[in-house]
Design an enzyme around this catalytic site. Structure first.
Site, PDB file in Angstrom:
ATOM      1  N   ARG A  35      14.735 -84.420 -44.302  1.00 26.84           N
ATOM      2  CA  ARG A  35      14.773 -85.546 -45.244  1.00 26.84           C
ATOM      3  C   ARG A  35      16.152 -86.175 -45.368  1.00 26.84           C
ATOM      4  O   ARG A  35      16.347 -87.109 -46.144  1.00 26.84           O
ATOM      5  CB  ARG A  35      14.298 -85.069 -46.630  1.00 26.84           C
ATOM      6  CG  ARG A  35      12.873 -84.561 -46.640  1.00 26.84           C
ATOM      7  CD  ARG A  35      12.582 -83.771 -47.901  1.00 26.84           C
ATOM      8  NE  ARG A  35      13.398 -82.557 -47.981  1.00 26.84           N
ATOM      9  CZ  ARG A  35      13.373 -81.705 -48.998  1.00 26.84           C
ATOM     10  NH1 ARG A  35      12.590 -81.937 -50.032  1.00 26.84           N
ATOM     11  NH2 ARG A  35      14.133 -80.624 -48.995  1.00 26.84           N
ATOM     12  N   ASP A  76      17.953 -80.297 -42.838  1.00 31.41           N
ATOM     13  CA  ASP A  76      16.746 -80.768 -43.541  1.00 31.41           C
ATOM     14  C   ASP A  76      16.277 -82.130 -43.000  1.00 31.41           C
ATOM     15  O   ASP A  76      17.066 -83.065 -42.881  1.00 31.41           O
ATOM     16  CB  ASP A  76      17.061 -80.873 -45.044  1.00 31.41           C
ATOM     17  CG  ASP A  76      15.813 -81.050 -45.884  1.00 31.41           C
ATOM     18  OD1 ASP A  76      15.088 -82.047 -45.682  1.00 31.41           O
ATOM     19  OD2 ASP A  76      15.557 -80.188 -46.751  1.00 31.41           O
ATOM     20  N   HIS A 104      22.634 -81.706 -50.085  1.00 29.43           N
ATOM     21  CA  HIS A 104      21.559 -82.460 -50.741  1.00 29.43           C
ATOM     22  C   HIS A 104      20.870 -81.614 -51.804  1.00 29.43           C
ATOM     23  O   HIS A 104      20.714 -80.398 -51.651  1.00 29.43           O
ATOM     24  CB  HIS A 104      20.535 -82.945 -49.704  1.00 29.43           C
ATOM     25  CG  HIS A 104      19.745 -81.855 -49.061  1.00 29.43           C
ATOM     26  ND1 HIS A 104      18.476 -81.517 -49.458  1.00 29.43           N
ATOM     27  CD2 HIS A 104      20.063 -80.979 -48.065  1.00 29.43           C
ATOM     28  CE1 HIS A 104      18.040 -80.508 -48.713  1.00 29.43           C
ATOM     29  NE2 HIS A 104      18.993 -80.151 -47.861  1.00 29.43           N
ATOM     30  N   CYS A 136      23.049 -81.088 -43.707  1.00 28.16           N
ATOM     31  CA  CYS A 136      22.007 -80.078 -43.626  1.00 28.16           C
ATOM     32  C   CYS A 136      20.992 -80.475 -42.549  1.00 28.16           C
ATOM     33  O   CYS A 136      20.782 -81.657 -42.282  1.00 28.16           O
ATOM     34  CB  CYS A 136      21.304 -79.911 -44.970  1.00 28.16           C
ATOM     35  SG  CYS A 136      20.069 -78.574 -44.972  1.00 28.16           S
ATOM     36  N   CYS A 142      18.001 -78.418 -51.694  1.00 26.89           N
ATOM     37  CA  CYS A 142      18.269 -77.731 -50.425  1.00 26.89           C
ATOM     38  C   CYS A 142      17.662 -76.314 -50.435  1.00 26.89           C
ATOM     39  O   CYS A 142      17.998 -75.483 -51.287  1.00 26.89           O
ATOM     40  CB  CYS A 142      19.773 -77.658 -50.182  1.00 26.89           C
ATOM     41  SG  CYS A 142      20.197 -76.941 -48.574  1.00 26.89           S
TER      42      CYS A 142
HETATM   43 CO    CO Z   1      19.240 -78.307 -47.008  1.00 24.60          CO
END
Ligand code: CO
Length: 211
Positions: free
Chosen positions: A47, A45, A99, A43, A102
């Site tokens: 993090r 993302d 994750h 992803c 998400c």
């Molecule tokens: Co995500």
């Protein structure tokens, strides 16, 4: 310029020095080329930094990231990365890493329009529809979100297996294994979803290609 932005280049210089202190040839060796054993599909993302969470060094992981780690079979970006990783770099493992927490998965569970991204989220909604019976039964919203994250990863691993690129590699007896993981942004731990595919026998017969 703001402080955080300015700090980035300074951080880079410090990182270069720390690598050179450990190995003066570190960058000279990387400049010779790459032979990563792993393709990571994760992803976007912030993090979930691919290399960092698995302790991998530069040169060890070929990376593709998008919202909700999707394998959309008409996505030329994903297909190009996959083709290069499998046919040129000869990676041995492709890991789809989703994750918990998400935002893309959460958006797909709701009906709120966010904008252009709705069209990307639609691919995730298609996964919800496939697993509607399972997901609709889960009343706890957090639990449903977590399960959807896992089911989506599993679905994307199967979508990888359905590509002509992966099936062609298997047909040529190339050692290529597909895996699915889910990462916890709240504890840093990876859960192996134990969806491991290394041939097309687990695919619905309609997807099995003859070359
Ligand atoms: Co995500």
């Amino acid at each position: 310029m703001d402080k955080f932005y300015k700090q980035l280049i300074d951080n880079n210089r410090e990182w270069v020095q720390s690598k050179l202190d450990m190995d003066p040839e570190f960058f000279n060796n990387l400049a010779k080329g790459q032979q990563p054993p792993v393709l990571w599909i994760g992803c976007a993302d912030s993090r979930v930094p691919a290399n960092e969470i698995i302790g991998a060094e530069p040169g060890e992981v070929f990376v593709h990231r998008n919202i909700a780690n999707m394998v959309v079979h008409s996505d030329m970006n994903m297909l190009s990365v996959l083709d290069y990783a499998v046919n040129a770099l000869k990676v041995k493992h492709v890991i789809v890493c989703g994750h918990y927490g998400c935002g893309g998965i959460q958006a797909a569970m709701t009906n709120k329009s966010i904008g252009l991204i709705d069209n990307w989220i639609r691919h995730i909604k298609d996964v919800y529809r496939l697993h509607k019976d399972t997901l609709d039964k889960i009343e706890d919203e957090q639990e449903k979100w977590d399960r959807f994250v896992e089911l989506n990863v599993t679905e994307q691993v199967f979508d990888l297996a359905k590509t002509s690129i992966v099936q062609n590699a298997w047909r040529n007896n190339q050692d290529l294994q597909l895996h699915g993981w889910a990462y916890g942004v709240g504890d840093g731990l990876i859960k192996d979803l134990e969806v491991n595919i290394s041939n097309d026998s687990q695919l619905d017969s309609v997807y099995q290609l003859n070359f």
